[in-house]
Design an enzyme around this catalytic site. Structure first.
Site, PDB file in Angstrom:
ATOM      1  N   PRO A   1       0.916  -1.202   0.125  1.00 21.09           N
ATOM      2  CA  PRO A   1      -0.039   0.100  -0.152  1.00 21.09           C
ATOM      3  C   PRO A   1       0.974   1.291  -0.049  1.00 21.09           C
ATOM      4  CG  PRO A   1      -0.055  -1.136   2.175  1.00 21.09           C
ATOM      5  CD  PRO A   1       0.623  -1.899   1.363  1.00 21.09           C
ATOM      6  N   GLU A   2       0.747   2.246  -0.845  1.00 23.27           N
ATOM      7  CA  GLU A   2       1.595   3.408  -1.022  1.00 23.27           C
ATOM      8  C   GLU A   2       0.529   4.629  -0.646  1.00 23.27           C
ATOM      9  OE1 GLU A   2       4.515   4.205  -2.631  1.00 23.27           O
ATOM     10  OE2 GLU A   2       5.513   2.342  -3.603  1.00 23.27           O
TER      11      GLU A   2
ATOM     12  N   HIS B   1      -4.366 -14.166   9.496  1.00 25.30           N
ATOM     13  CA  HIS B   1      -3.698 -12.818   9.135  1.00 25.30           C
ATOM     14  C   HIS B   1      -4.390 -11.897   9.452  1.00 25.30           C
ATOM     15  CE1 HIS B   1      -0.749 -15.717   7.293  1.00 25.30           C
ATOM     16  NE2 HIS B   1      -1.115 -15.733   6.210  1.00 25.30           N
TER      17      HIS B   1
ATOM     18  N   ARG C   1      24.017  16.530  -1.397  1.00 26.49           N
ATOM     19  CA  ARG C   1      24.136  15.364  -1.313  1.00 26.49           C
ATOM     20  C   ARG C   1      24.211  14.285  -2.438  1.00 26.49           C
ATOM     21  NH1 ARG C   1      19.062  14.172   2.696  1.00 26.49           N
ATOM     22  NH2 ARG C   1      19.427  12.101   2.192  1.00 26.49           N
TER      23      ARG C   1
END
Length: 273
Positions: A3-4, A92, A154
């Site tokens: 899931p994003e 689950h 960076r």
DNA sequence: CTCACAGCCTGTTTGC
DNA sequence: TGCAAACAGGCTGTGA
């Protein structure tokens, strides 16, 4: 597929339609050993409280209660579902939050990377306190400036940079890959060497890919009781993620893959520089 | 501060 | 064919 952010936001919207005003009757914990152990006294702490609002910070959901709130994360394999109170748990299913009104919120999470935690001040909890700006709620130009400023000096790969939650909240591996492709930037480029014009394209691409996923997930929101964190991702057509060896949808060149910071990374060698 | 990596976990895919 | 190893990845903690 994990899931994003769009899936979490879709879940948030589903919960926001159903939960505010409901009163917690009980919390049934079937498995305490999640990303962090679910606190033993959690149930007693929240029983009798009503749900005030559902918020999201990055991929964390915040269930606001009369006092404090619950921090919920879906981890790699978690999904939330509204079920009738009393419906038997399945394999689950990790915990069930039962409401007096006869429904329940249930976490299904095979891999146990999810999280459930009470916090008196959720917004100040270390889990969410240091997160970067919300990609969907930050104007494009501001987002571009922010990314460029944070990237200065960076040397690490820009994809790892985009996945750093302290830089920008909630951008996972899939959408980092997709955004870089849409923006024409290779994932392995040093963050500090990405130019201003590219940050502008990246900010736009991040917005676009998240909005696209959200739009496709939104239409499936009204399943039975509403909440299925998976719906969005299954409907979004991915351009590069997981497509190594297949043709780029824009130019036909074979998509390449490499590993950056241990994560699968995909790009088109022609469209992305 | 920056960066890479181990570790957590289990269902699925890959390789012998 | 069958089994073991590799892989998948969000996030945190650690060490260079």
């Amino acid at each position: 597929m994990p899931p994003e952010l769009p899936e979490v936001e879709t879940t948030r919207r589903g919960l926001a339609e159903a939960l505010p005003g409901r009163v917690v009757r009980s919390l049934l914990v079937a498995e305490r050993r999640l990303r962090r152990p679910v606190a033993t006294g959690l149930a007693r702490r929240i029983e009798g409280q009503s749900v005030r609002a559902i918020e999201r910070r990055g991929k964390y959901l915040i269930l606001r209660l009369d006092s404090g709130g619950l921090l919920i994360h879906l981890g790699m394999s978690g999904s939330l579902r509204l079920v009738p109170a009393g419906e038997p748990s399945r394999t689950h299913d990790r915990w069930t939050l039962v409401f007096r009104e006869g429904t329940a919120l249930r976490m299904h999470d095979p891999r146990r990377f999810s999280l459930l935690q009470y916090s008196a001040r959720p917004e100040n909890d270390p889990l969410v306190r240091d997160l970067g700006p919300e990609p969907l709620e930050t104007p494009e130009e501001e987002l571009a400036r922010h990314l460029r400023a944070r990237a200065a000096g960076r040397r690490g790969a820009v994809k790892a940079f985009l996945m750093d939650g302290r830089v920008i909240a909630g951008l996972g591996n899939i959408y980092a890959n997709e955004a870089l492709h849409r923006a024409g930037v290779r994932p392995g480029r040093a963050s500090g060497r990405v130019r201003a014009a590219e940050w502008a394209r990246l900010a736009a691409a991040i917005h676009a890919v998240l909005e696209d996923a959200l739009a496709s997930g939104g239409s499936t929101l009204r399943d039975y009781l509403g909440v299925d964190g998976r719906a969005g991702l299954f409907r979004l057509r991915l351009d590069v993620y997981g497509r190594a060896g297949e043709g780029c949808r824009r130019c036909g060149t074979e998509i390449r893959s490499l590993r950056l910071s241990g994560r699968g990374s995909y790009y088109c060698p022609r469209c992305q520089s």
